[in-house]
Design a protein around this motif. Sequence first.
Motif, PDB file in Angstrom:
ATOM      1  N   PHE A 116       7.362  14.141   6.332  1.00  0.00           N
ATOM      2  CA  PHE A 116       8.468  15.059   6.600  1.00  0.00           C
ATOM      3  C   PHE A 116       9.324  14.560   7.764  1.00  0.00           C
ATOM      4  N   LEU A 117       8.675  14.164   8.837  1.00  0.00           N
ATOM      5  CA  LEU A 117       9.424  13.694  10.005  1.00  0.00           C
ATOM      6  C   LEU A 117      10.255  12.460   9.670  1.00  0.00           C
ATOM      7  N   GLN A 118       9.661  11.552   8.932  1.00  0.00           N
ATOM      8  CA  GLN A 118      10.386  10.335   8.556  1.00  0.00           C
ATOM      9  C   GLN A 118      11.559  10.661   7.644  1.00  0.00           C
ATOM     10  N   SER A 119      11.416  11.722   6.825  1.00  0.00           N
ATOM     11  CA  SER A 119      12.530  12.123   5.944  1.00  0.00           C
ATOM     12  C   SER A 119      13.714  12.650   6.740  1.00  0.00           C
ATOM     13  N   LYS A 120      13.464  13.056   7.977  1.00  0.00           N
ATOM     14  CA  LYS A 120      14.526  13.541   8.859  1.00  0.00           C
ATOM     15  C   LYS A 120      15.035  12.442   9.794  1.00  0.00           C
ATOM     16  N   GLY A 121      14.614  11.212   9.529  1.00  0.00           N
ATOM     17  CA  GLY A 121      15.066  10.100  10.358  1.00  0.00           C
ATOM     18  C   GLY A 121      14.327   9.966  11.666  1.00  0.00           C
ATOM     19  N   ILE A 122      13.154  10.582  11.749  1.00  0.00           N
ATOM     20  CA  ILE A 122      12.354  10.520  12.975  1.00  0.00           C
ATOM     21  C   ILE A 122      11.321   9.415  12.837  1.00  0.00           C
ATOM     22  N   ASP A 123      11.295   8.549  13.811  1.00  0.00           N
ATOM     23  CA  ASP A 123      10.365   7.418  13.792  1.00  0.00           C
ATOM     24  C   ASP A 123       9.002   7.872  14.304  1.00  0.00           C
ATOM     25  N   VAL A 150      -2.345   8.671  21.007  1.00  0.00           N
ATOM     26  CA  VAL A 150      -3.263   7.852  21.800  1.00  0.00           C
ATOM     27  C   VAL A 150      -2.831   7.779  23.253  1.00  0.00           C
ATOM     28  N   ASN A 151      -1.547   7.954  23.516  1.00  0.00           N
ATOM     29  CA  ASN A 151      -1.100   8.014  24.912  1.00  0.00           C
ATOM     30  C   ASN A 151       0.173   8.850  25.006  1.00  0.00           C
ATOM     31  N   ARG A 152       0.557   9.157  26.212  1.00  0.00           N
ATOM     32  CA  ARG A 152       1.638  10.095  26.451  1.00  0.00           C
ATOM     33  C   ARG A 152       3.001   9.547  26.054  1.00  0.00           C
ATOM     34  N   LYS A 153       3.198   8.261  26.151  1.00  0.00           N
ATOM     35  CA  LYS A 153       4.529   7.718  25.868  1.00  0.00           C
ATOM     36  C   LYS A 153       4.904   7.898  24.404  1.00  0.00           C
ATOM     37  N   HIS A 154       3.898   7.855  23.507  1.00  0.00           N
ATOM     38  CA  HIS A 154       4.197   8.065  22.087  1.00  0.00           C
ATOM     39  C   HIS A 154       4.547   9.530  21.834  1.00  0.00           C
ATOM     40  N   LYS A 155       3.873  10.432  22.526  1.00  0.00           N
ATOM     41  CA  LYS A 155       4.203  11.846  22.411  1.00  0.00           C
ATOM     42  C   LYS A 155       5.621  12.097  22.910  1.00  0.00           C
ATOM     43  N   THR A 156       5.958  11.546  24.069  1.00  0.00           N
ATOM     44  CA  THR A 156       7.284  11.739  24.638  1.00  0.00           C
ATOM     45  C   THR A 156       8.362  11.175  23.737  1.00  0.00           C
ATOM     46  N   ALA A 157       8.088  10.023  23.147  1.00  0.00           N
ATOM     47  CA  ALA A 157       9.066   9.391  22.257  1.00  0.00           C
ATOM     48  C   ALA A 157       9.355  10.275  21.048  1.00  0.00           C
ATOM     49  N   LEU A 158       8.323  10.927  20.519  1.00  0.00           N
ATOM     50  CA  LEU A 158       8.531  11.816  19.374  1.00  0.00           C
ATOM     51  C   LEU A 158       9.292  13.065  19.782  1.00  0.00           C
ATOM     52  N   LEU A 159       8.959  13.638  20.933  1.00  0.00           N
ATOM     53  CA  LEU A 159       9.652  14.846  21.385  1.00  0.00           C
ATOM     54  C   LEU A 159      11.146  14.600  21.575  1.00  0.00           C
ATOM     55  N   LYS A 160      11.509  13.427  22.041  1.00  0.00           N
ATOM     56  CA  LYS A 160      12.923  13.100  22.270  1.00  0.00           C
ATOM     57  C   LYS A 160      13.714  13.087  20.968  1.00  0.00           C
ATOM     58  N   GLN A 161      13.015  12.915  19.841  1.00  0.00           N
ATOM     59  CA  GLN A 161      13.698  12.891  18.544  1.00  0.00           C
ATOM     60  C   GLN A 161      13.753  14.271  17.896  1.00  0.00           C
ATOM     61  N   GLY A 162      13.247  15.272  18.609  1.00  0.00           N
ATOM     62  CA  GLY A 162      13.172  16.612  18.046  1.00  0.00           C
ATOM     63  C   GLY A 162      14.515  17.199  17.666  1.00  0.00           C
ATOM     64  N   ARG A 163      15.603  16.740  18.304  1.00  0.00           N
ATOM     65  CA  ARG A 163      16.930  17.278  17.989  1.00  0.00           C
ATOM     66  C   ARG A 163      17.333  16.987  16.544  1.00  0.00           C
ATOM     67  N   LYS A 164      16.708  15.977  15.933  1.00  0.00           N
ATOM     68  CA  LYS A 164      17.021  15.641  14.540  1.00  0.00           C
ATOM     69  C   LYS A 164      16.511  16.698  13.568  1.00  0.00           C
ATOM     70  N   LEU A 165      15.687  17.607  14.048  1.00  0.00           N
ATOM     71  CA  LEU A 165      15.150  18.671  13.197  1.00  0.00           C
ATOM     72  C   LEU A 165      16.026  19.917  13.215  1.00  0.00           C
ATOM     73  N   LYS A 166      17.158  19.863  13.889  1.00  0.00           N
ATOM     74  CA  LYS A 166      18.029  21.027  14.002  1.00  0.00           C
ATOM     75  C   LYS A 166      18.422  21.538  12.618  1.00  0.00           C
ATOM     76  N   GLY A 167      18.218  22.838  12.414  1.00  0.00           N
ATOM     77  CA  GLY A 167      18.559  23.457  11.135  1.00  0.00           C
ATOM     78  C   GLY A 167      17.445  23.429  10.112  1.00  0.00           C
ATOM     79  N   SER A 168      16.327  22.775  10.422  1.00  0.00           N
ATOM     80  CA  SER A 168      15.225  22.663   9.461  1.00  0.00           C
ATOM     81  C   SER A 168      14.184  23.772   9.631  1.00  0.00           C
TER      82      SER A 168
END
Length: 230
Positions: A116-123, A150-168
């Motif tokens: 689902f995330l990848q379908s919204k352009g989220i890496d 596995v570490n915090r930087k991957h979590k942070t990287a995903l959160l930064k892409q959360g704006r791509k879910l707007k309207g979903s």
Amino acid sequence: MPPPKKNLAAEELEDIKRSLDFLTEEVSDVKLQQKTILELVEEVKALRIQNAEKDRQLDYLENRVADLEQYTRMNDIIVTGLRIKPRSYTKAVTADHGGEPSELEANSVEQQVAAFLQSKGIDVDCNNIEACHTLSWRNDDKTAVIMRFVNRKHKTALLKQGRKLKGSNVYLNEHLTKRNADIARKARYMKKQRKIQTTWTTNCKVFIKLNGTPEEAKVIRNIEELDKYQ
């Protein structure tokens, strides 16, 4: 015949002496009571100081426990609003392939979220996901999913892409403890009421900015801290 005046004077002096003796005893009793009261007052003061110190120690320990509890969730993300296929469906698939239901079931949740995330352009790289499973939720066909990286930087990287879910109607949030979640909820309500400028969370800490001030963001550690901005 009336008694001699000398005897009357002697009796009066005796009465005065008895009265003075009585008053002396009364004064002594009052002084003794006063001493007891003063000792009790000092004891109360000492107990108040001890209680205040114990309260400070208790607050410190409660904050430490809360910090440790939050630290264990530091690498987590909560995904809400996403429709996950029922477990029975996943188990039926695993039965067809002769695999272990529990293992494939867990992978299925992870794969569904990632797809689902990848379908919204989220890496999102599944190799960086340590665990992924559903949580009990109040909605009917929607659930909450916890993703642990596995570490915090991957979590942070995903959160930064959360704006791509707007309207979903799907949202990515940090995995806050109940204490911090309550703070964040109240801060959002205050923002809605325009009592504060904005609020957000970073590294599981709740930040706010006040209205009409150039001040830096404030970290809110206790929900009572928000009361002064009501």
